[in-house]
Design a protein around this motif. Structure first.
Motif, short mmCIF file in Angstrom:
data_model
loop_
_atom_site.label_atom_id
_atom_site.label_comp_id
_atom_site.label_asym_id
_atom_site.label_seq_id
_atom_site.Cartn_x
_atom_site.Cartn_y
_atom_site.Cartn_z
N HIS A 173 1.15 -1.15 0.16
CA HIS A 173 -0.01 0.27 0.11
C HIS A 173 1.07 0.98 -0.34
O HIS A 173 1.80 1.12 0.84
CB HIS A 173 -0.81 -0.27 1.45
N ASN A 221 0.44 4.36 1.16
CA ASN A 221 0.06 4.75 1.86
C ASN A 221 0.93 4.05 3.89
O ASN A 221 0.13 4.91 4.50
CB ASN A 221 -0.87 5.25 2.14
N SER A 238 -3.93 8.09 8.17
CA SER A 238 -2.52 8.54 6.97
C SER A 238 -3.03 7.66 5.70
O SER A 238 -3.02 6.16 6.03
CB SER A 238 -2.02 8.37 7.14
N GLY A 239 -3.82 7.81 4.59
CA GLY A 239 -4.12 7.05 3.47
C GLY A 239 -5.16 6.31 3.18
O GLY A 239 -5.72 5.97 2.88
N ARG A 244 -9.27 1.64 1.48
CA ARG A 244 -9.52 2.32 3.26
C ARG A 244 -10.19 3.56 3.25
O ARG A 244 -9.75 4.82 2.38
CB ARG A 244 -7.89 3.22 3.70
#
Length: 191
Positions: free
Chosen positions: A86, A88, A95-96, A105
């Motif tokens: 991923h 992030n 985050s992400g 996400r």
């Protein structure tokens, strides 16, 4: 013997044939009922096996999502920059995560998307959910009609401050060998 107690030969003709046919019909009916029962039990056993296969695939998707959250590959190694992990990772709280559930996400300030949780709003059988093994390199699961998929939702606090908590709800969807056999599992994970 007394002639009054004997049945003439002409009246006895065919009686044993009728009795034999009645027994044959009864035995045939018992055989058909036994075959139907066996076929029904086989179908039930096949359905249970298919549900078990889908359940195991959904559990594998939950494990895969946890590896994704921990920035790990399927073998337990940390994802290197060159790996297809991923983008992030490693996760620093939310985050992400975004309201569009980009790359599986999801984050919403109130935890809802159009008044519903992400796993209800976004279809679990297609994007934005993530296919099992996409980020972690987990091998495909044999025997299922389609690879399982998952979404990860980030939680915030419940006091209205929307502070990150570091808890994630993972929702996994899997099918068995029959695509109509669907299992959806959820787990709350705190890395």
């Amino acid at each position: 013997m007394n002639a009054l107690h004997t049945i003439p030969a002409r009246a006895q003709r065919g009686f044993s044939l009728i009795v034999g046919l009645i027994f044959l019909v009864a035995i045939t009916l018992l055989g058909v009922i036994a075959m139907k029962n066996t076929v029904l039990q086989e179908r039930m056993a096949g359905g249970m096996r298919d549900r078990s296969l889908a359940f195991q695939a959904a559990e594998a998707a939950l494990r895969d999502a946890k590896l994704d959250l921990l920035n790990l590959r399927a073998g337990g190694n940390v994802c290197a920059a060159a790996d297809n992990c991923h983008p992030n990772n490693p996760i620093q709280l939310e985050s992400g995560f975004d309201a569009a559930c980009t790359l599986g996400r999801c984050f919403s300030a109130n935890g809802l998307y159009a008044g519903q949780p992400a796993w209800v709003t976004f279809p679990l059988d297609q994007g934005p959910s993530v296919v099992h093994g996409f980020y972690t390199g987990s091998p495909a699961i044999a025997g299922v009609a389609a690879r399982p998929r998952y979404l990860i939702e980030a939680f915030t606090d419940q006091n209205g401050l929307n502070q990150p908590k570091g808890y994630y709800r993972i929702t996994a969807r899997a099918v068995g060998a029959n695509p109509n056999t669907v299992v959806v599992l959820q787990e709350v994970f705190a890395p």
